[in-house]
Design an enzyme around this catalytic site. Structure first.
Site, PDB file in Angstrom:
ATOM      1  N   LYS A   1       0.837  -1.192   0.000  1.00  0.00           N
ATOM      2  CA  LYS A   1       0.000   0.000   0.000  1.00  0.00           C
ATOM      3  C   LYS A   1       0.879   1.252   0.000  1.00  0.00           C
ATOM      4  O   LYS A   1       1.957   1.270   0.604  1.00  0.00           O
ATOM      5  CB  LYS A   1      -0.903  -0.045   1.230  1.00  0.00           C
ATOM      6  CG  LYS A   1      -1.978   1.022   1.314  1.00  0.00           C
ATOM      7  CD  LYS A   1      -2.853   0.770   2.533  1.00  0.00           C
ATOM      8  CE  LYS A   1      -3.919   1.829   2.712  1.00  0.00           C
ATOM      9  NZ  LYS A   1      -4.777   1.537   3.908  1.00  0.00           N
TER      10      LYS A   1
ATOM     11  N   SER B   1      -9.529   1.670   3.151  1.00  0.00           N
ATOM     12  CA  SER B   1      -8.713   2.473   2.247  1.00  0.00           C
ATOM     13  C   SER B   1      -7.661   1.658   1.489  1.00  0.00           C
ATOM     14  O   SER B   1      -6.991   2.166   0.603  1.00  0.00           O
ATOM     15  CB  SER B   1      -7.990   3.568   3.035  1.00  0.00           C
ATOM     16  OG  SER B   1      -7.092   2.991   3.979  1.00  0.00           O
TER      17      SER B   1
ATOM     18  N   SER C   1     -10.037  -1.123   7.187  1.00  0.00           N
ATOM     19  CA  SER C   1      -9.409  -0.847   5.895  1.00  0.00           C
ATOM     20  C   SER C   1      -8.661  -2.014   5.271  1.00  0.00           C
ATOM     21  O   SER C   1      -8.204  -1.910   4.134  1.00  0.00           O
ATOM     22  CB  SER C   1      -8.450   0.349   6.021  1.00  0.00           C
ATOM     23  OG  SER C   1      -9.175   1.544   6.141  1.00  0.00           O
TER      24      SER C   1
END
Length: 620
Positions: free
Chosen positions: A127, A210, A234
């Protein structure tokens, strides 16, 4: 690239508006053999490989061991797949320009008999809030960090490299981990730098957030697996929407050092994969103590060595396990949209029961006050983010815009048109800046203590203790709130998907589809701190008995497979690379939307990448 079975859906909502040729509808199914006219000699034997959206670490270990595949070949295949579909999905914000050279080094080590472990030569995405000390950016999706460099990389990345994994690139994420705007003002998976991530199971699917790109990339086989981060949902939420597996670890099992934060008291880093076992492999590699993250010193394992979580993958892991269902933590969230999920959830309970689990229904949380949860969590996250952000900026080696805290960041964001302010507001930051308290204030501490009680004694641990349970099980949509505030672990696995007669539901901004036919959903197992072995054992046993992931396929899928890339030598034609390039148009898939903003840098990088892809020798 192909869209599968979208004829029924295309009339319901327009496809993504991008500068690329129309999506092909009804394209032929992929085969395990090269297309007619490929450059493979007709007399040459052709290795058969599993599709890259199904392949596992164990499969790769076998291919590597018998010499039918190299890490260079695998990296090439993933890069081609990214080039093929990323202009639609925007799942990957950057490709590591050193990935191929790292793969060659690891191939050489394998030939010499120097294997670092099961992840040796396996490409993984991370990420874009997890810092890497290489040629890639670490942006959290914002232009405020483009060009910035760090003094050291995230500990979890260093652990992956030590285990032999290849950091393939950065996964696009919701900007600042969705910690900027009101839900109605922005959207899951959007960032100024990476663009809007879309799920692959319905046109314009909301990917959840996210860790959006991490989940989407894994779902369609753009990498073997990825790392995500979770503050409150997330990892597990995007994983369920991507028909995948996500592990949100106990707070302190994995280091957060050099991970762009939201909350020191809630953030975790965990694996996102297609199978429980693959996620377990990665969790084993990234867990452990780290002097740069004091929270990891609480680990209770003897000799400072974390468990081998792969050994917990037991087909009979459900036998004799007491599994509680905290109905009061589920019923609060029920509505018409959750009915298909609950139908499959009840069927899943029967599967567990038949596998030998002892089901304790209505093993309720002693208390479940969601409004109080929201109030206290807001105070904790707001004060932690202000402090944590300043701490991260202090570790930058080069800070191109001189940003040192949230006030500087807000000023930059509101003045840079690429950040789409005020259409996407800064409501969360404005609220945070308006609080006259810090993360060390008594008010923040009281809110945190209230959270701990709510999540532990009055929540998960209270239910486990009161009803003598080993594990709690919930639909993923209801699973993450209490573990988030109490630092408890979650494992989510596929449960089902919305049926064909499901009405469409849009996100609050009205730009993406949140509920629709074919969109997957998950089931989650929750436990005490440091109970990952038990959770993985139960989740694996359930996964192996149901194999739900195989029942639903993405509507968008890359066509490039290993047999198109690997046959002793490179078999990719220049025309195929040219097609991939022309389809991108003004969208640069290596850096998402950023391609049009830093064109000169990316143009040379693109040329370098394509040149390298077409010249590197595939033979170790």
């Amino acid at each position: 690239m192909k869209w599968l079975g979208v004829g029924l859906f295309l009339g319901l909502i327009p496809l993504v508006s991008l500068d690329h040729p129309p999506l092909a509808v009804g394209a032929p199914e992929r085969t395990l053999l090269p297309e007619a006219g490929s450059t493979v000699a007709a007399s040459a034997p052709v290795a058969r490989f599993l599709p890259l959206d199904e392949i596992t670490i164990d499969d790769l270990i076998t291919y590597f061991a018998d010499g039918t595949l190299t890490s260079v070949g695998l990296v090439r295949a993933y890069i081609e797949r990214i080039l093929e579909v990323n202009h639609v999905l925007h799942a990957v914000s950057e490709i590591n320009p050193d990935a191929l050279s790292i793969a060659r080094i690891l191939d050489a080590e394998r030939i010499e008999g120097r294997l670092r472990g099961p992840l040796h030569g396996v490409p993984i995405l991370v990420k874009d809030n997890i810092a890497t000390l290489d040629k890639m950016n670490n942006t959290a999706g914002s232009y405020a960090l483009v060009g910035a460099t760090v003094t050291r990389e995230a500990t979890v990345v260093a652990k992956l490299r030590s285990a032999g994994a290849i950091i393939l690139g950065k996964a696009t994420m919701g900007e600042w981990a969705q910690c900027r705007s009101r839900k109605a003002s922005s959207s899951h998976g959007w960032s100024a730098y990476g663009g809007q991530v879309y799920g692959a199971y319905y046109p314009q699917q909301d990917p959840s957030g996210s860790s959006s790109g991490s989940a989407v990339a894994v779902s369609v086989g753009l990498a073997l697996a990825s790392l995500g981060t979770e503050t409150s949902g997330s990892i597990v939420n995007p994983s369920e929407k991507g028909n995948g597996v996500g592990i949100k670890p106990t707070l302190g099992l994995t280091s957060r050092s050099m991970v762009i934060p939201i909350s020191l008291r809630q953030d975790t880093v965990g694996p996102m994969a297609r199978t429980v076992k693959d996620a377990a492999y990665i969790l084993s590699a990234i867990s452990g103590q780290d002097k740069s993250d004091n929270w990891t010193s609480a680990q209770p394992f003897s000799h400072g060595s974390t468990p081998d979580y792969v050994k917990a993958c037991d087909y009979f892991g459900l036998k004799g396990v007491r599994i509680g269902i905290p109905r009061n933590g589920i019923e609060y969230f029920l509505d018409e949209q959750t009915k298909p999920i609950m139908d499959d959830f009840e069927r899943a309970i029967q599967v567990m029961n038949k596998a030998g689990a002892l089901i304790v229904d209505r093993a309720n949380f002693p208390a479940f006050d969601f409004p109080a949860f929201s109030r206290n969590a807001s105070i904790v996250l707001d004060t932690d983010f202000v402090a944590g952000l300043a701490e991260y900026f202090s570790h930058l080696d080069y800070n191109p815009f001189g940003i040192h805290g949230l006030e500087d960041l807000a000023t930059f964001t509101k003045s840079d048109p690429r950040e789409e302010y005020p259409e996407r507001d800064t409501y969360v930051w404005d609220r945070e800046l308006s609080r006259n308290i810090s993360s060390e204030s008594s008010e923040s501490f009281r809110a945190y203590q209230a959270n701990l009680r709510m999540g532990l004694q009055d929540g998960v641990v209270g239910a486990l203790d009161r009803y003598g349970c080993d594990v709690l099980v919930l639909p993923t949509f209801a699973s993450f709130h209490l573990p988030a505030i109490a630092g408890l672990p979650i494992v989510t696995v596929p449960l089902g998907y919305y049926p064909a007669d499901t009405p469409l539901v849009m996100n609050l901004k009205g730009t993406m589809v949140s509920v629709a036919p074919n969109i997957p959903f998950g089931i989650s197992f929750v436990g005490r701190m440091w109970s990952e072995e038990k959770l993985i054992s139960v989740a694996y046993a359930f996964e192996q008995r149901t194999m739900v992931r195989r029942q639903v396929k993405p509507l968008l899928s890359p066509t490039v497979e290993l047999q198109n890339i690997v046959h002793g030598h490179d078999i990719v034609s220049q025309s195929s690379m040219g097609n991939a390039t022309s389809q991108r148009g003004s969208q640069n898939v290596i850096l998402g939307r950023a391609g049009t903003q830093i064109k000169s840098r990316l143009s040379s990088f693109r040329s370098w990448t394509l040149s390298l892809l077409n010249t590197i020798d595939m033979v170790s």
